[in-house]
Design an enzyme around this catalytic site. Sequence first.
Site, PDB file in Angstrom:
ATOM      1  N   THR A   1      -6.080  58.020 -20.667  1.00  0.00           N
ATOM      2  CA  THR A   1      -5.188  57.063 -21.694  1.00  0.00           C
ATOM      3  C   THR A   1      -6.003  55.668 -21.638  1.00  0.00           C
ATOM      4  O   THR A   1      -6.192  55.354 -22.641  1.00  0.00           O
ATOM      5  CB  THR A   1      -3.757  57.088 -21.289  1.00  0.00           C
ATOM      6  OG1 THR A   1      -3.281  58.459 -20.896  1.00  0.00           O
ATOM      7  CG2 THR A   1      -2.834  56.492 -22.114  1.00  0.00           C
TER       8      THR A   1
ATOM      9  N   HIS B   1       5.720  59.314 -23.381  1.00  0.00           N
ATOM     10  CA  HIS B   1       4.082  59.007 -23.371  1.00  0.00           C
ATOM     11  C   HIS B   1       3.884  59.511 -24.535  1.00  0.00           C
ATOM     12  O   HIS B   1       3.320  60.443 -25.025  1.00  0.00           O
ATOM     13  CB  HIS B   1       3.413  59.976 -22.274  1.00  0.00           C
ATOM     14  CG  HIS B   1       2.005  59.591 -22.121  1.00  0.00           C
ATOM     15  ND1 HIS B   1       1.194  58.797 -22.616  1.00  0.00           N
ATOM     16  CD2 HIS B   1       1.170  60.176 -21.144  1.00  0.00           C
ATOM     17  CE1 HIS B   1       0.037  58.824 -22.513  1.00  0.00           C
ATOM     18  NE2 HIS B   1      -0.145  59.502 -21.298  1.00  0.00           N
TER      19      HIS B   1
END
Length: 313
Positions: A60, A137
């Site tokens: 990420t 997320h």
Amino acid sequence: MSGLTSRHIISMDDLTAADITTVLDTAESFKEVNERRIKKLPTLRGRTIINLFLEPSTRTRTSFEIAAKRLSADAINMTGSASATVKGESLRDTAKTLSAMACDLIVVRHAYAGAPQVLTECMDAHVINGGDGRHQHPTQALLDLFTIRQHAGRLAGLRVGIVGDICHSRVAGSLVPALRTVGATPVLIAPPTLLPARPDVLGAEVAPSLDEALPELDVVYLLRVQMERAAGMPFPSLREYARFWGMNEARLSSARPELLVMHPGPMNRGVEISSAVADSPRAIVLDQVNAGVAVRMAVMYLLLGGEGGGAAA
Ligand code: CP
């Protein structure tokens, strides 16, 4: 101004079905940019993006940084160990400090659910949740939808089995509502100790075992067993987990030939997924990683005022 309904992406609740389509379509054009020899656009020149990662991350954090740089934004990375949070500065004071430097967008990963929401309350910048505790997320769910659409050609009507540590998983926290919004069916597959208390509230089906569910699935999405969030292992042994809930070659033989095998990473090889499956052509884990850059370019571009379509012209 934002090219999406909300000025922040904290959870999938911030994104309508039309927003999701806009993100995925915009990411298609950025994926094409990422396949060029020169992978850079001037789109966000002069904009400042901070990646505040107070929990570990490989995929990420790196993909947000690459995405910002490919759009020519000034990208600054902050990690927990290199920030004043280790001296006891509160999250609110950190946010106000960064806001005073006039950053345009902040991506935050934090161990505590709700931390990204706190940032929206004390900063002018757009906020993207890069993963908060067990909560959500959302950009992981968007890149997963993008990858599924690329391989299956559609999203509506697909059955997606989500296997494993659902009650500790922010990935599942975003993927379940994302699938529902696009008309796919999430099917939760887990030992009872790793299921949420009220799976019906999530609007997902629950299957009693992987072996029963597998023949009807279009996608099997394996979650990482999160030892760091569980107080002791919530099942007798890793070996038993792998035997009953892990994806292996024997199980692949009972699945549809077009079954897609997905995992958000990092993988526990030999636990939720065998190495043979992880390295097989059915596994599209690295396509998920690849999609992450294009999807994160799309959300930053859209939040900072871009409109869907023709983004990479
Ligand atoms: N999928 C995911 O969030 O991976 P990282 O922890 O490496 O960012």
